[in-house]
Design an enzyme around this catalytic site. Structure first.
Site, short mmCIF file in Angstrom:
data_model
loop_
_atom_site.label_atom_id
_atom_site.label_comp_id
_atom_site.label_asym_id
_atom_site.label_seq_id
_atom_site.Cartn_x
_atom_site.Cartn_y
_atom_site.Cartn_z
N CYS A 98 -0.97 13.08 9.51
CA CYS A 98 -0.71 11.90 9.17
C CYS A 98 -0.81 11.42 7.48
CB CYS A 98 -1.44 10.52 9.91
SG CYS A 98 -0.95 8.93 9.73
N ASP A 167 -8.97 4.77 11.39
CA ASP A 167 -8.62 3.41 11.44
C ASP A 167 -9.96 2.47 11.77
OD1 ASP A 167 -5.55 3.17 10.91
OD2 ASP A 167 -5.93 4.75 11.93
C1 RUB Z 1 -2.49 5.72 9.03
C2 RUB Z 1 -3.62 6.38 9.78
C3 RUB Z 1 -4.55 6.86 8.73
C4 RUB Z 1 -5.89 5.75 8.53
C5 RUB Z 1 -6.93 6.04 7.45
O1 RUB Z 1 -1.72 5.06 10.04
O2 RUB Z 1 -3.89 6.73 10.77
O3 RUB Z 1 -5.11 7.97 9.05
O4 RUB Z 1 -5.24 4.65 8.56
O5 RUB Z 1 -5.99 5.89 6.29
P1 RUB Z 1 -0.47 3.94 9.82
P2 RUB Z 1 -6.93 5.61 4.98
O6 RUB Z 1 0.40 4.73 8.93
O7 RUB Z 1 0.06 3.49 10.88
O8 RUB Z 1 -1.09 2.93 9.08
O9 RUB Z 1 -7.73 6.54 4.71
O10 RUB Z 1 -5.78 5.50 3.99
O11 RUB Z 1 -7.39 4.32 5.20
#
Ligand code: RUB
Length: 275
Positions: A98, A167
């Protein structure tokens, strides 16, 4: 950006990733903080505790706490970068899934500090956030090998460590992240590859939004298949939980800690996150 533009961009995933969503959410809050606007902001990604926590913090005193929240995010990421970059070994291979700004920031920091390494990553259907990761890292001069999601095991087997974002972190130590994350963790464990979660600790969910029985975010079926044949139901589950016993450590501004110690430290450092 005005209030409605920020809200639209969060809703349609132009702004994605928990930390970016939280930062944009409090920017919107600074612009408008009447009861309806607050409700709207909180409803954009209801299963993102970082957004919920940041809004709660800023609402105590918008003028004073907005800059404090932004300062927190900035300083926390600097520490996460330091801790994370330290565990990247020379000439190693890092796997990620991701797009996590915490993970890409660590990798950029490691590159800047002279580490030579390669990243294997997965495209992350249906929204292909893996492409954002690949592009960002390639621009930073990092060598990237990009795989389809179902090649995850092959990609991971090549790696020395796996890094993912978060998240939400529950009081049980379970970590919610993009669908596929527990699969990464299980495969990593099977091949003895250390599995790290990289995160700002404001993603701690005391009320455990997911654990409370709230369903994990399910996104539009159209993201998966625009016009599926009759009789086919599309299940577009966006996130899943990673069991704490599969997690080597959580890398946050509080250090590199086991999930259990991480929870203890969060409660010690940010007592207001409890309520
Ligand atoms: C993004 C996702 C990321 C976390 C952490 O999902 O799962 O791994 O949100 O991101 P989506 P960060 O694209 O559906 O938002 O480290 O940038 O907080």
């Amino acid at each position: 950006m005005d209030f409605n533009t920020i809200c639209r961009k969060i809703k349609n995933l132009e702004i994605q990733g928990a930390a970016n969503v939280a930062k944009a959410g409090v920017q919107a809050l600074k612009l408008k903080h009447d009861a309806n606007s607050v409700k709207k902001i909180l409803s954009l990604r209801p299963t993102e505790p970082c957004l919920q926590n940041a809004v709660k913090f800023v609402l105590q005193d918008v003028k004073k706490n907005y800059p404090l929240a932004m300062h927190h995010f900035e300083e926390a990421q600097k520490k996460i970068d330091e801790y994370g970059a330290n565990i990247i070994k020379q000439n190693s291979i890092i796997f990620t899934h991701c797009h996590s700004s915490a993970v890409t920031s660590i990798l950029q920091k490691a590159k800047k500090s002279g580490k030579n390494f390669e990243v294997c990553n997965t495209e992350t259907r249906p929204k292909f956030q893996g492409r954002i990761t690949a592009e960002e890292l390639a621009k930073a001069g990092i060598k990237v090998s990009h795989f389809v999601d179902s090649a995850m095991r092959i990609a991971l087997k090549k790696a020395d460590i796996a890094l993912i974002g978060a998240d939400a972190i529950m009081s049980s130590g379970k970590v919610a992240n993009k669908i596929g994350s527990e699969l990464v963790a299980e495969v990593a464990n099977r091949y003895d590859i250390p599995f790290y979660v990289c995160t700002d600790s404001w993603k701690f969910d005391h009320e455990s939004a997911f654990g409370k029985g709230v369903e994990i975010e399910k996104r539009s079926p159209k993201e998966v298949w625009e016009k599926p044949p009759k009789g086919v139901t599309i299940n577009n589950v966006a996130f899943e939980f990673v069991n704490p016993n599969l997690i080597t450590a959580i890398i946050s501004e509080l250090g590199i800690l086991t999930p259990e110690t991480f929870i203890e430290e969060v409660l010690k450092n940010y007592p207001w996150l409890k309520g």
